[in-house]
Design an enzyme around this catalytic site. Structure first.
Site, PDB file in Angstrom:
ATOM      1  N   ASP A 104      20.922  21.151  10.354  1.00 49.14           N
ATOM      2  CA  ASP A 104      22.116  21.137  11.202  1.00 49.14           C
ATOM      3  C   ASP A 104      23.168  21.993  10.500  1.00 49.14           C
ATOM      4  OD1 ASP A 104      23.954  20.274  13.266  1.00 49.14           O
ATOM      5  OD2 ASP A 104      24.839  18.921  11.814  1.00 49.14           O
ATOM      6  N   GLU A 141      33.259  16.662   9.227  1.00 50.05           N
ATOM      7  CA  GLU A 141      33.000  17.521   8.064  1.00 50.05           C
ATOM      8  C   GLU A 141      34.088  17.347   6.997  1.00 50.05           C
ATOM      9  OE1 GLU A 141      30.240  19.288   7.348  1.00 50.05           O
ATOM     10  OE2 GLU A 141      29.314  18.638   9.216  1.00 50.05           O
ATOM     11  N   CYS A 144      26.033  16.461  20.794  1.00 49.37           N
ATOM     12  CA  CYS A 144      26.285  17.030  19.467  1.00 49.37           C
ATOM     13  C   CYS A 144      25.856  15.955  18.480  1.00 49.37           C
ATOM     14  CB  CYS A 144      27.766  17.354  19.285  1.00 49.37           C
ATOM     15  SG  CYS A 144      28.175  17.859  17.592  1.00 49.37           S
ATOM     16  N   THR A 145      25.018  16.354  17.522  1.00 51.63           N
ATOM     17  CA  THR A 145      24.451  15.346  16.613  1.00 51.63           C
ATOM     18  C   THR A 145      25.498  14.742  15.679  1.00 51.63           C
ATOM     19  OG1 THR A 145      23.778  17.161  15.171  1.00 51.63           O
ATOM     20  CG2 THR A 145      22.111  16.250  16.663  1.00 51.63           C
TER      21      THR A 145
HETATM   22  N1  DGL Z   1      25.891  19.085  15.094  1.00 51.15           N
HETATM   23  C1  DGL Z   1      25.955  20.245  15.842  1.00 51.15           C
HETATM   24  C2  DGL Z   1      25.528  20.124  17.280  1.00 51.15           C
HETATM   25  O1  DGL Z   1      24.765  19.222  17.585  1.00 51.15           O
HETATM   26  C3  DGL Z   1      26.879  21.380  15.494  1.00 51.15           C
HETATM   27  C4  DGL Z   1      28.325  21.104  15.346  1.00 51.15           C
HETATM   28  C5  DGL Z   1      29.055  22.337  14.879  1.00 51.15           C
HETATM   29  O2  DGL Z   1      28.721  22.834  13.804  1.00 51.15           O
HETATM   30  O3  DGL Z   1      29.959  22.803  15.596  1.00 51.15           O
HETATM   31  O4  DGL Z   1      25.897  20.894  18.121  1.00 51.15           O
END
Ligand code: DGL
Length: 266
Positions: A10, A151, A183-184
């Site tokens: 990720d 983050e 979004c994870t």
């Molecule tokens: N975790 C990510 C997703 O599922 C990315 C988030 C990012 O870096 O903006 O989209």
């Protein structure tokens, strides 16, 4: 039987929510995880850049004796999965298709989708849902700050509550019955999201269906790890590991060891 590891990546800590699901559904499997903390967030970047980064990460993971790779990032799945598959083969799974299946199983008529700017702008979810069902109303919202808060290690506090409310409230006003976390990172804000929805809607975390699909694939291809000794996951980041460790502890209730890799070399 295949005792090699599962590669997961990720842009940062978000994919740890997918790793947690691997531990639940496939407790024998070992994971090698890469979080691109030096270059997160991906959601505001150009799709070519995200594909370039994703390919570097896949090259790195291929040096780590992995049998399959899970792109634990909606943004990278939407922008890069097809490109990565072309170059590196088919044992690479994304989070988008499985996620849509759970959303459609749950919603009655109105679905809210929250994701990064790149994910929402792509309209990928709308297109897939429309292909399967035409009777569903879809409301979307890009929520870039939610990734940045995580983050920065800012979760389960007033700032997270306020930001989730800001993004989610308009969707609730539209009468959604299901909120899809595209979004994870977002399951990490689950408590704040629940507050923002007044617990009135069903929240869908695509990790659950994604790992169900992974399990089916591993069983079908006779690739399950059959060792009985406790799996040891290995964690890598490209930049700072400080907040990564903090979020890892919040998710897994234990400390972790994190190594750094010069991802530009791949
Ligand atoms: N975790 C990510 C997703 O599922 C990315 C988030 C990012 O870096 O903006 O989209």
């Amino acid at each position: 039987m295949d005792n090699r590891r599962i590669g997961v990546f990720d842009s940062g800590v978000g994919g740890l929510t997918v790793v947690a699901e691997i531990s639940k559904q496939l407790p024998n499997e070992e994971v090698v995880y890469f979080g691109d903390t030096a270059r997160a967030p991906y959601g505001s970047r150009h799709e070519d850049t995200i594909t370039f980064f994703s390919k570097q990460i896949v090259r790195f993971l291929q040096t780590q004796n992995v049998k399959v790779i899970v792109v634990a990032c909606n943004t990278a799945t939407i922008t890069s999965l097809e490109h990565i598959k072309k170059e590196f083969g088919s044992h690479i799974l994304g989070v988008v298709e499985p996620g849509v299946i759970s959303a459609l199983e749950t919603t009655k008529s109105k679905i809210g989708i929250i994701g990064t700017q790149a994910t929402i702008k792509s309209k990928a979810y709308e297109k897939i849902i429309r292909n399967k069902r035409q009777d569903i109303e879809i409301f979307t919202k890009a929520c870039p700050l939610l990734v940045q808060l995580i983050e920065e290690g800012l979760i389960d506090n007033e700032i997270a509550d306020m930001t989730c409310k800001h993004y989610v409230e308009p969707l609730i006003k539209n009468g959604i019955d299901t909120l899809f976390l595209a979004c994870t990172h977002f399951p990490i804000h689950k408590k704040s999201i629940l507050k923002a929805t007044n617990e009135k809607v069903t929240i869908i975390d695509p990790a659950i269906k994604t790992i169900q699909s992974l399990k089916i694939l591993l069983e079908k291809e006779n690739m399950l790890r059959l060792e009985t000794n406790k799996p040891i996951n290995e964690l890598y980041v490209s930049g700072s590991s400080l907040n990564f460790k903090k979020i890892y502890k919040a998710i897994n209730k234990e400390e972790c060891v994190v190594k750094t890799v010069e991802i530009e070399n791949y």
